[in-house]
Scaffold this active site. Structure first.
Site, PDB file in Angstrom:
ATOM      1  N   GLY A  22       0.816  -1.291  -0.225  1.00  0.00           N
ATOM      2  CA  GLY A  22       0.060   0.072   0.201  1.00  0.00           C
ATOM      3  C   GLY A  22       0.831   1.313   0.028  1.00  0.00           C
ATOM      4  N   GLY A  23       2.037   1.259  -0.529  1.00  0.00           N
ATOM      5  CA  GLY A  23       2.815   2.204  -0.738  1.00  0.00           C
ATOM      6  C   GLY A  23       2.520   3.063  -2.065  1.00  0.00           C
ATOM      7  N   ALA A  73       3.615   2.528  -5.126  1.00  0.00           N
ATOM      8  CA  ALA A  73       3.398   1.814  -6.182  1.00  0.00           C
ATOM      9  C   ALA A  73       2.151   1.073  -6.032  1.00  0.00           C
ATOM     10  CB  ALA A  73       4.686   1.005  -6.468  1.00  0.00           C
ATOM     11  N   SER A 122      -1.623  -5.016   2.840  1.00  0.00           N
ATOM     12  CA  SER A 122      -0.472  -4.423   3.190  1.00  0.00           C
ATOM     13  C   SER A 122      -0.107  -4.965   4.671  1.00  0.00           C
ATOM     14  CB  SER A 122      -0.636  -3.018   3.437  1.00  0.00           C
ATOM     15  OG  SER A 122       0.589  -2.293   3.932  1.00  0.00           O
ATOM     16  N   SER A 152       8.046   8.456   3.966  1.00  0.00           N
ATOM     17  CA  SER A 152       9.448   9.142   4.515  1.00  0.00           C
ATOM     18  C   SER A 152      10.231   9.750   3.621  1.00  0.00           C
ATOM     19  CB  SER A 152      10.464   7.934   5.568  1.00  0.00           C
ATOM     20  OG  SER A 152      10.892   7.008   4.586  1.00  0.00           O
ATOM     21  N   PHE A 160      18.901  18.589  -8.126  1.00  0.00           N
ATOM     22  CA  PHE A 160      19.052  17.239  -7.396  1.00  0.00           C
ATOM     23  C   PHE A 160      20.271  16.540  -8.134  1.00  0.00           C
ATOM     24  CE2 PHE A 160      16.960  14.230  -4.561  1.00  0.00           C
ATOM     25  CZ  PHE A 160      16.303  15.133  -3.725  1.00  0.00           C
ATOM     26  N   PHE A 214      -0.013  -9.946   6.433  1.00  0.00           N
ATOM     27  CA  PHE A 214       1.285 -10.336   5.999  1.00  0.00           C
ATOM     28  C   PHE A 214       1.227 -11.337   4.986  1.00  0.00           C
ATOM     29  CE2 PHE A 214       5.398 -12.530   6.275  1.00  0.00           C
ATOM     30  CZ  PHE A 214       6.331 -11.477   6.157  1.00  0.00           C
ATOM     31  N   GLN A 268      22.354   0.967  -3.744  1.00  0.00           N
ATOM     32  CA  GLN A 268      22.710   2.370  -3.538  1.00  0.00           C
ATOM     33  C   GLN A 268      22.875   2.758  -2.065  1.00  0.00           C
ATOM     34  OE1 GLN A 268      19.840   5.766  -4.576  1.00  0.00           O
ATOM     35  NE2 GLN A 268      21.531   6.083  -5.832  1.00  0.00           N
ATOM     36  N   HIS A 323      23.805   6.092  -0.110  1.00  0.00           N
ATOM     37  CA  HIS A 323      23.346   7.670   0.001  1.00  0.00           C
ATOM     38  C   HIS A 323      24.396   8.179   0.894  1.00  0.00           C
ATOM     39  CE1 HIS A 323      21.425  11.404   0.765  1.00  0.00           C
ATOM     40  NE2 HIS A 323      20.343  10.834  -0.089  1.00  0.00           N
ATOM     41  N   LEU A 341      18.142   9.755   7.191  1.00  0.00           N
ATOM     42  CA  LEU A 341      18.354  10.471   6.015  1.00  0.00           C
ATOM     43  C   LEU A 341      18.225  11.967   6.342  1.00  0.00           C
ATOM     44  CD1 LEU A 341      19.169   9.793   2.805  1.00  0.00           C
ATOM     45  CD2 LEU A 341      16.719  10.409   2.494  1.00  0.00           C
ATOM     46  N   GLU A 373      19.015  14.942   0.036  1.00  0.00           N
ATOM     47  CA  GLU A 373      19.928  15.348  -1.029  1.00  0.00           C
ATOM     48  C   GLU A 373      19.556  16.892  -1.247  1.00  0.00           C
ATOM     49  OE1 GLU A 373      20.887  12.558  -4.004  1.00  0.00           O
ATOM     50  OE2 GLU A 373      20.356  13.980  -5.615  1.00  0.00           O
ATOM     51  N   ARG A 400      24.976   9.851  -6.458  1.00  0.00           N
ATOM     52  CA  ARG A 400      25.276   9.418  -5.044  1.00  0.00           C
ATOM     53  C   ARG A 400      26.128   8.166  -4.990  1.00  0.00           C
ATOM     54  NH1 ARG A 400      18.696   8.581  -3.635  1.00  0.00           N
ATOM     55  NH2 ARG A 400      18.399  10.717  -3.316  1.00  0.00           N
ATOM     56  N   HIS A 440      20.604   2.771   1.135  1.00  0.00           N
ATOM     57  CA  HIS A 440      19.433   3.631   0.909  1.00  0.00           C
ATOM     58  C   HIS A 440      18.285   3.012  -0.192  1.00  0.00           C
ATOM     59  CE1 HIS A 440      17.061   7.149   0.517  1.00  0.00           C
ATOM     60  NE2 HIS A 440      17.360   7.325  -0.639  1.00  0.00           N
ATOM     61  N   GLU A 442       9.878   0.071  -5.978  1.00  0.00           N
ATOM     62  CA  GLU A 442      11.222  -0.424  -5.572  1.00  0.00           C
ATOM     63  C   GLU A 442      11.698  -1.772  -5.744  1.00  0.00           C
ATOM     64  OE1 GLU A 442      12.877   1.661  -2.248  1.00  0.00           O
ATOM     65  OE2 GLU A 442      14.544   0.325  -2.113  1.00  0.00           O
ATOM     66  N   ARG A 445      20.755   4.721  -9.253  1.00  0.00           N
ATOM     67  CA  ARG A 445      19.561   5.663  -9.351  1.00  0.00           C
ATOM     68  C   ARG A 445      19.912   7.003  -9.193  1.00  0.00           C
ATOM     69  NH1 ARG A 445      15.307   7.856  -5.919  1.00  0.00           N
ATOM     70  NH2 ARG A 445      16.418   6.673  -4.044  1.00  0.00           N
ATOM     71  N   LEU A 446      19.458   7.888 -10.027  1.00  0.00           N
ATOM     72  CA  LEU A 446      19.238   9.362  -9.625  1.00  0.00           C
ATOM     73  C   LEU A 446      18.280   9.698  -8.677  1.00  0.00           C
ATOM     74  CD1 LEU A 446      20.080  11.468 -12.748  1.00  0.00           C
ATOM     75  CD2 LEU A 446      21.482  10.429 -11.163  1.00  0.00           C
TER      76      LEU A 446
HETATM   77  C1  FAD Z   1      14.308   8.033   3.970  1.00  0.00           C
HETATM   78  C2  FAD Z   1      13.914   7.686   2.474  1.00  0.00           C
HETATM   79  C3  FAD Z   1      13.620   9.111   1.667  1.00  0.00           C
HETATM   80  C4  FAD Z   1      13.587   8.695   0.265  1.00  0.00           C
HETATM   81  N1  FAD Z   1      13.420   9.991  -0.399  1.00  0.00           N
HETATM   82  C5  FAD Z   1      13.062  10.046  -1.564  1.00  0.00           C
HETATM   83  C6  FAD Z   1      12.754  11.203  -2.663  1.00  0.00           C
HETATM   84  O1  FAD Z   1      12.718  12.376  -1.960  1.00  0.00           O
HETATM   85  N2  FAD Z   1      12.578  11.197  -3.815  1.00  0.00           N
HETATM   86  C7  FAD Z   1      12.370   9.791  -4.368  1.00  0.00           C
HETATM   87  O2  FAD Z   1      12.245   9.774  -5.671  1.00  0.00           O
HETATM   88  N3  FAD Z   1      12.395   8.563  -3.646  1.00  0.00           N
HETATM   89  C8  FAD Z   1      12.790   8.737  -2.384  1.00  0.00           C
HETATM   90  N4  FAD Z   1      13.166   7.559  -1.681  1.00  0.00           N
HETATM   91  C9  FAD Z   1      12.996   6.474  -2.168  1.00  0.00           C
HETATM   92  C10 FAD Z   1      11.371   6.016  -2.214  1.00  0.00           C
HETATM   93  O3  FAD Z   1      10.750   6.629  -1.258  1.00  0.00           O
HETATM   94  C11 FAD Z   1      11.074   4.661  -2.316  1.00  0.00           C
HETATM   95  O4  FAD Z   1      11.782   3.957  -3.422  1.00  0.00           O
HETATM   96  C12 FAD Z   1       9.583   4.327  -2.734  1.00  0.00           C
HETATM   97  O5  FAD Z   1       8.796   5.292  -1.938  1.00  0.00           O
HETATM   98  C13 FAD Z   1       9.272   2.968  -2.548  1.00  0.00           C
HETATM   99  O6  FAD Z   1       7.721   2.860  -2.835  1.00  0.00           O
HETATM  100  P1  FAD Z   1       7.119   1.267  -2.901  1.00  0.00           P
HETATM  101  O7  FAD Z   1       5.681   1.684  -3.261  1.00  0.00           O
HETATM  102  O8  FAD Z   1       7.687   0.472  -4.096  1.00  0.00           O
HETATM  103  O9  FAD Z   1       7.213   0.695  -1.502  1.00  0.00           O
HETATM  104  P2  FAD Z   1       7.039   0.995  -0.237  1.00  0.00           P
HETATM  105  O10 FAD Z   1       6.528   2.622   0.215  1.00  0.00           O
HETATM  106  O11 FAD Z   1       8.169   0.725   0.695  1.00  0.00           O
HETATM  107  O12 FAD Z   1       5.666   0.357   0.283  1.00  0.00           O
HETATM  108  C14 FAD Z   1       5.873  -1.184   0.437  1.00  0.00           C
HETATM  109  C15 FAD Z   1       4.370  -1.719   0.884  1.00  0.00           C
HETATM  110  O13 FAD Z   1       4.425  -3.109   0.728  1.00  0.00           O
HETATM  111  C16 FAD Z   1       3.925  -3.896   1.875  1.00  0.00           C
HETATM  112  N5  FAD Z   1       4.363  -4.968   2.111  1.00  0.00           N
HETATM  113  C17 FAD Z   1       5.891  -5.350   2.105  1.00  0.00           C
HETATM  114  N6  FAD Z   1       5.839  -6.595   2.330  1.00  0.00           N
HETATM  115  C18 FAD Z   1       4.757  -7.002   2.771  1.00  0.00           C
HETATM  116  C19 FAD Z   1       4.035  -8.395   2.891  1.00  0.00           C
HETATM  117  N7  FAD Z   1       4.795  -9.502   3.162  1.00  0.00           N
HETATM  118  N8  FAD Z   1       2.721  -8.460   3.059  1.00  0.00           N
HETATM  119  C20 FAD Z   1       1.880  -7.587   2.791  1.00  0.00           C
HETATM  120  N9  FAD Z   1       2.407  -6.197   2.482  1.00  0.00           N
HETATM  121  C21 FAD Z   1       3.802  -6.138   2.451  1.00  0.00           C
HETATM  122  C22 FAD Z   1       4.085  -2.559   3.084  1.00  0.00           C
HETATM  123  O14 FAD Z   1       3.256  -3.001   3.781  1.00  0.00           O
HETATM  124  C23 FAD Z   1       3.879  -1.334   2.312  1.00  0.00           C
HETATM  125  O15 FAD Z   1       2.681  -1.045   1.998  1.00  0.00           O
HETATM  126  C24 FAD Z   1      13.479   7.674  -0.259  1.00  0.00           C
HETATM  127  C25 FAD Z   1      13.547   6.505   0.460  1.00  0.00           C
HETATM  128  C26 FAD Z   1      13.600   6.654   1.902  1.00  0.00           C
HETATM  129  C27 FAD Z   1      14.260   5.235   2.648  1.00  0.00           C
END
Ligand code: FAD
Length: 569
Positions: A13-14, A16, A37, A48, A117, A157, A231, A233, A243, A246, A277, A345, A369, A380-381
């Site tokens: 639920g992030g 993507a 999630s 974050s 950036f 989970f 990566q 950072h 963190l 940047e 980075r 990172h 990710e 990655r940039l």
């Molecule tokens: C501190 C920090 C700062 C950042 N700043 C930036 C920025 O400024 N700009 C930028 O472009 N990128 C930034 N990034 C990178 C970027 O934020 C992440 O790569 C991106 O948000 C990942 O999103 P996602 O949807 O792929 O996964 P996530 O947001 O990590 O979400 C993963 C989801 O999967 C679920 N999940 C995982 N495993 C399971 C499971 N077994 N069962 C059920 N659910 C599960 C979790 O509950 C969660 O909902 C940053 C990263 C960090 C750590």
């Protein structure tokens, strides 16, 4: 046996996962979509993100420039067709987000502000002060609430994929509140579980980033691509790994060594603090190794100096940096430099997909990710990742919706119920029933320390061999791991054990992929092979699961318009 059934099951639920859910129901409003999630969606790591998201929105900018910056940043390992697709879709996604209500920071004329950036030639990172992740995730989450056919399974989970005859039919998941394992059937599954930074000891990543989706796909037979590309950072707080974005350098901050020197002039003279980075992280380590770092209780560090930016810039553009420095190091960045050092990172590598998130297994998609599409190559940039989650999350959502709308619902019966029973045995009989054994946390700590030591910023043959051996032995030890809490209700110790089991599978692919890459490219730096080698290694590694160590083979890099050249800044 109880079971649930939907057209599409999204794990995560992030950014993507939520973007995929919205795209799927917008494409076909008749579809019924589940978002599963392990934490409440607003607690996903996306929340974050600090600095911003990249997209071409200004007259002074263009798609070719964003594409070339990304490709050069990747040290020419990115697939150029996916980068071209990405840069063209990025502005559409940014504007869509704005229309859904994302409160971007704005210039006096009302346009969305953009900042500099690392590795980007012009200002193209759109931001919301230094809390883009919070605002972006809120916007997606609230938009998802509009759709009655998006069903949420918060704090569930996922433990495995259900696969019948080579086709995905859903997932097994533990409802953490009750501890019950339940099959959730779906015609299509999208993995959007984020990265696996917690494999490493010193990381910006939240506790929940344990590579679950990578392991789940890998175990089901999908290869993990470019896993050696990890990566680091350059600016983490030395005590916590928190963190410092940047954006602090984008707004004009300096990196200084112990002599007060802006040392980057020796490493990236044309870009200085806005270099990529991988190069900045190595530059800091070179200064520290040459005795020009500071020494503190949490190891060596350098300084990030914002004192010349002034109160107004810091308060208006970097309020969160100020809050973090005050709260976690007890200093005010308006008056004192912030201690920083490099740390893990982000994962460039992940589940292999095509441009539409398709993994090659019928019905299975991945985005964000966790996936490797691959547009980030060897480095990655900054600020491309959130945009990647939106662009390829939407693509995966549409592709899964098209696939699912043509199929009949999977029926509950063999082999799905048999697979669920086997999964129940694996978890509850094998893991939960041990009365004696080793604590899971000991094994986890050894993995994290070993990965940091042998598979970090600098690598060589001997260290990588040690890492392969170590992970193999930790996997064997985990079979005797003990979960002391035998209860089923909110058993977070059991969840941690399952996460470690996932992390070890994912961790193993990193040294096994890295040891065969006899070159240095992007984030993968070999002290025994210090040059890039396009003749032999302009290719993606693909790690396949076997009953023994991973099997590595390769796939070609797609080059469209930009021939590989020396990467200097
Ligand atoms: C501190 C920090 C700062 C950042 N700043 C930036 C920025 O400024 N700009 C930028 O472009 N990128 C930034 N990034 C990178 C970027 O934020 C992440 O790569 C991106 O948000 C990942 O999103 P996602 O949807 O792929 O996964 P996530 O947001 O990590 O979400 C993963 C989801 O999967 C679920 N999940 C995982 N495993 C399971 C499971 N077994 N069962 C059920 N659910 C599960 C979790 O509950 C969660 O909902 C940053 C990263 C960090 C750590």
């Amino acid at each position: 046996m109880e079971h649930h059934s939907h057209d599409i099951v999204i794990i995560g639920g992030g950014a993507a996962g939520l973007r995929a859910a919205i795209a799927a129901v917008e494409l076909d409003p008749k579809l019924d979509v589940a978002v599963v999630s392990k934490v409440y969606p607003m607690r996903s790591h996306t929340v974050s993100a600090e600095g911003g998201m990249a997209a071409v929105l200004r007259d002074y900018d263009n798609f070719d420039s964003h594409a070339f910056d990304t490709i050069k940043g990747s040290d020419f390992l990115a697939d150029q067709d996916s980068v071209e697709f990405f840069v063209k879709e990025a502005p559409r996604e940014a504007i869509q987000l704005e229309h859904w209500g994302c409160p971007f920071s704005r210039d006096p004329d009302g346009r969305i502000s953009s900042r500099a950036f690392g590795g980007m030639t012009v200002k193209r990172t759109l931001f919301a002060t230094d809390k883009i992740g919070f605002h972006l995730l809120h916007t997606l989450f609230q938009t998802s609430l509009k759709y009655e056919n998006i069903h949420r399974y918060d704090e569930w989970f996922v433990t495995s994929l259900l696969v019948d005859n080579g086709r995905v039919e859903g997932v097994t998941a533990i409802e953490i509140r009750t501890g019950e394992l339940v099959p959730i059937l779906g015609k299509a599954v999208i993995i959007a579980t984020g990265g696996c930074g917690r494999i490493f000891q010193f990381t910006t990543n939240g506790w929940i980033k344990t590579g679950d989706g990578m392991a789940i796909a890998y175990r089901a037979g999908v290869p993990l691509k470019d896993m050696e590309m990890v990566q680091y950072h350059p600016t983490l707080l030395p005590n916590t790994g928190i963190l410092i974005t940047e954006a602090a350098r984008g707004e004009g901050g300096y990196l200084l060594n112990k002599d007060g020197e802006r040392f980057l002039k020796k490493y990236v003279p044309n870009k200085m603090e806005l270099g990529p980075r991988d190069i900045l992280s190595r530059a800091e380590m070179s200064e520290i190794n040459a005795g020009r770092g500071f020494e503190g209780p949490y190891g060596s560090y350098v300084h990030l100096d914002l004192t010349h930016l002034g109160k107004i810039t810091i308060e208006d553009k970097l309020p969160f940096v100020k809050e973090l420095a005050e709260r976690y190091v007890g200093i005010d960045p308006e008056h004192e430099p912030i201690p920083v050092r490099p740390g893990q990172h982000y994962m460039m590598g992940g589940v292999h997909t095509d441009l539409h998130g398709f993994t090659g297994m019928p019905g299975l998609y991945a985005a964000g990710e966790v996936a490797c599409v691959t547009m980030n190559g060897a480095n990655r940039l900054g600020s491309n990742s959130l945009t990647e989650c939106l662009v390829f999350g939407a693509e995966a959502g549409k592709a899964a919706a098209q696939y699912a709308s043509k199929l009949a619902s999977p029926s509950f019966g063999n082999p799905v119920d048999g697979e669920t029973m086997m999964e129940e045995k694996r978890i509850f009989d094998r893991l939960l029933k041990h009365e004696q054994g080793e604590r899971v946390s000991t094994i986890r700590t050894e993995m994290q320390n070993g990965m940091e030591k042998y598979v970090g910023i600098y690598r060589d043959e001997n260290g990588l061999r040690e890492a392969c051996k170590l992970i193999g032995s930790l996997k064997a030890r985990l079979t005797n791991g003990i979960v002391e809490d035998q209860d089923h209700v909110y058993n977070t110790e059991l969840v941690s054990a399952l996460e470690l089991d996932f992390m070890l599978d994912v961790a193993e692919t990193i040294p096994y992929s890295a040891i065969l890459r006899h070159e240095s490219r992007g984030a993968h730096y070999r002290t025994d092979f210090t040059k890039r080698d396009d003749v032999n290694f302009l290719k993606h590694s693909m790690a396949h699961k076997t009953s023994g160590p991973p099997r590595i083979d390769y796939s070609p890099v797609t080059i469209t318009r930009w021939k590989p050249e020396e990467r200097v800044y």
